[in-house]
Write an enzyme that holds these catalytic residues in place. Structure first.
Site, PDB file in Angstrom:
ATOM      1  N   VAL A 147      -7.733-107.774 -38.303  1.00 53.08           N
ATOM      2  CA  VAL A 147      -7.888-107.946 -39.747  1.00 53.08           C
ATOM      3  C   VAL A 147      -6.844-108.899 -40.320  1.00 53.08           C
ATOM      4  O   VAL A 147      -6.926-109.280 -41.483  1.00 53.08           O
ATOM      5  CB  VAL A 147      -7.808-106.575 -40.458  1.00 53.08           C
ATOM      6  CG1 VAL A 147      -6.370-106.066 -40.489  1.00 53.08           C
ATOM      7  CG2 VAL A 147      -8.391-106.643 -41.862  1.00 53.08           C
ATOM      8  N   GLU A 148      -5.880-109.313 -39.491  1.00 51.37           N
ATOM      9  CA  GLU A 148      -4.825-110.206 -39.971  1.00 51.37           C
ATOM     10  C   GLU A 148      -4.939-111.584 -39.309  1.00 51.37           C
ATOM     11  O   GLU A 148      -5.720-112.420 -39.740  1.00 51.37           O
ATOM     12  CB  GLU A 148      -3.453-109.561 -39.765  1.00 51.37           C
ATOM     13  CG  GLU A 148      -3.289-108.293 -40.604  1.00 51.37           C
ATOM     14  CD  GLU A 148      -1.904-107.694 -40.505  1.00 51.37           C
ATOM     15  OE1 GLU A 148      -0.958-108.346 -40.968  1.00 51.37           O
ATOM     16  OE2 GLU A 148      -1.775-106.572 -39.978  1.00 51.37           O
ATOM     17  N   MET A 149      -4.181-111.839 -38.237  1.00 47.49           N
ATOM     18  CA  MET A 149      -4.218-113.163 -37.611  1.00 47.49           C
ATOM     19  C   MET A 149      -5.223-113.263 -36.468  1.00 47.49           C
ATOM     20  O   MET A 149      -5.578-114.369 -36.058  1.00 47.49           O
ATOM     21  CB  MET A 149      -2.821-113.542 -37.122  1.00 47.49           C
ATOM     22  CG  MET A 149      -1.828-113.761 -38.250  1.00 47.49           C
ATOM     23  SD  MET A 149      -0.220-114.265 -37.607  1.00 47.49           S
ATOM     24  CE  MET A 149       0.652-114.656 -39.133  1.00 47.49           C
TER      25      MET A 149
END
Length: 361
Positions: A147-149
């Site tokens: 969900v981030e990088m």
């Protein structure tokens, strides 16, 4: 003559009454700033150090800091080549992104509000639930989080090794190691840079002996902060961040502020007593980091203070008390180190291409 005397008596009476009314107010103001305020405060808080703090198992060097800074700002650390550490922990906006929750890979919305990176080196652990023991462990998590990088260690290392300038920087930062461009060393370099993000504030100057560093209202707020019991959780060098506490210790906030599906530290320990327990928020630079709480649902600092009064102290704070507490919190706004945006290494033909995630139409 009599009328003149009567007028004189009336004037004296008016002046006496005015003085009599003013004296309690003056006395109250004096009582709200104890003589030994600094000594009392220093027993609960600590001023920030004047030098870069040390971190465990990671000697900090200028070469390591420079490498960490480059990767902190480099969006190629992410799979998409769009997101950097600074995207969610923007040094220009209080060390966070001023969003309810961060936007990650493919415009996905994260589950919690991004904590500030400023002074994070002083926290007992990282993330709202304390699942990362230090900044090294923390640095690895967003890189790999879908969900981030949404990157992988292998893809990141291939990216870094494809650029000769990065290889040279790793060689300088980690001399003597057989394999220097590693995921572990990525984390160590980022930690070294983040350890420099210390923001001395007027509060520190006051703790160090400068009576003029804080205003009268800020000192009254500090007194109230300790008298009300706020400092029992929000103490230490980071004015918080040194322990864990249930959110809703006395009275649970509404489900908008405390979502039922996020039980905090329970997800880490799986112990019932840790349900809705979170790491106590550090309050340095809190005036810059709205919205507040792990849910990011409260945008006004006064409202956040009032909520803490009812949920954690079981008290309905008066408007005056809230104003004084906010005045004190403003004294925690510090000077952010000047960080020049780095010129990053150029890509080469062997640099892995970005992996873009296109949302369905």
């Amino acid at each position: 003559m009599a009328s003149v005397q009567n007028a004189g008596r009336s004037l004296v009476k008016i002046l006496f009454t005015a003085v009599a009314v003013a004296l309690p107010a003056i006395a109250f103001a004096a009582q709200t700033i104890p003589v030994y305020l600094r000594e009392t405060a220093r027993a609960t808080f600590k001023p920030l150090p004047s030098i870069t703090p040390t971190v465990a198992n990671n000697p900090i060097t200028p070469e390591k800091i420079a490498l960490g800074k480059a990767m902190f700002f480099d969006p190629r650390v992410s799979a998409s080549g769009v997101l950097s550490c600074n995207s969610c922990h923007n040094l220009a906006t209080g060390g966070d992104d001023n969003q309810e929750s961060s936007i990650g890979h493919g415009w996905q919305k994260g589950p919690r509000n991004a904590p500030t990176v400023l002074n994070a080196v002083f926290n007992i652990a990282q993330f709202w639930d304390g699942r990362a023991e230090d900044l090294k462990v923390q640095a690895k998590a967003p890189i790999q989080a879908a969900v981030e990088m949404a990157n992988t260690p292998g893809q990141l290392i291939a990216t870094l090794k494809s650029m000769p300038q990065y290889v040279d920087w790793f060689n300088s930062a980690f001399p003597g190691e057989a394999d220097r461009v590693t995921f572990e060393n990525v984390a160590k370099a980022i930690e070294a840079f983040e350890a420099t993000l210390v923001t001395p504030a007027p509060f520190d100057a006051f703790l160090n002996g400068d009576d003029a560093a804080m205003t009268s209202e800020q000192k009254q707020g500090l007194t109230l902060f300790m008298d009300k019991g706020c400092s029992s959780c929000h103490g230490g060098i980071n004015v918080g961040g040194e322990g864990y506490s249930p959110f809703g210790l006395v009275e649970k906030p509404n489900t908008d502020v405390l979502p039922e599906n996020d039980k905090g530290r329970f997800a880490v320990t799986h112990e019932a007593d840790d349900s809705y327990v979170f790491r106590v928020a550090p309050l340095r630079n809190v005036a810059l980091t709205a919205p507040y709480f792990h849910s990011g649902k409260v945008w006004d600092l006064k409202q956040a203070v009032a909520i803490m009064g009812t949920t954690q102290l079981g008290q309905e704070l008066t408007e005056k008390e809230v104003d004084l507490l906010v005045a004190f919190l403003n004294s925690l706004t510090g000077k952010v180190p000047e960080v020049a945006y780095p010129v990053l290494p150029a890509e080469t033909p062997t640099t892995p291409r970005p992996v873009l995630h296109i949302l369905p139409q």
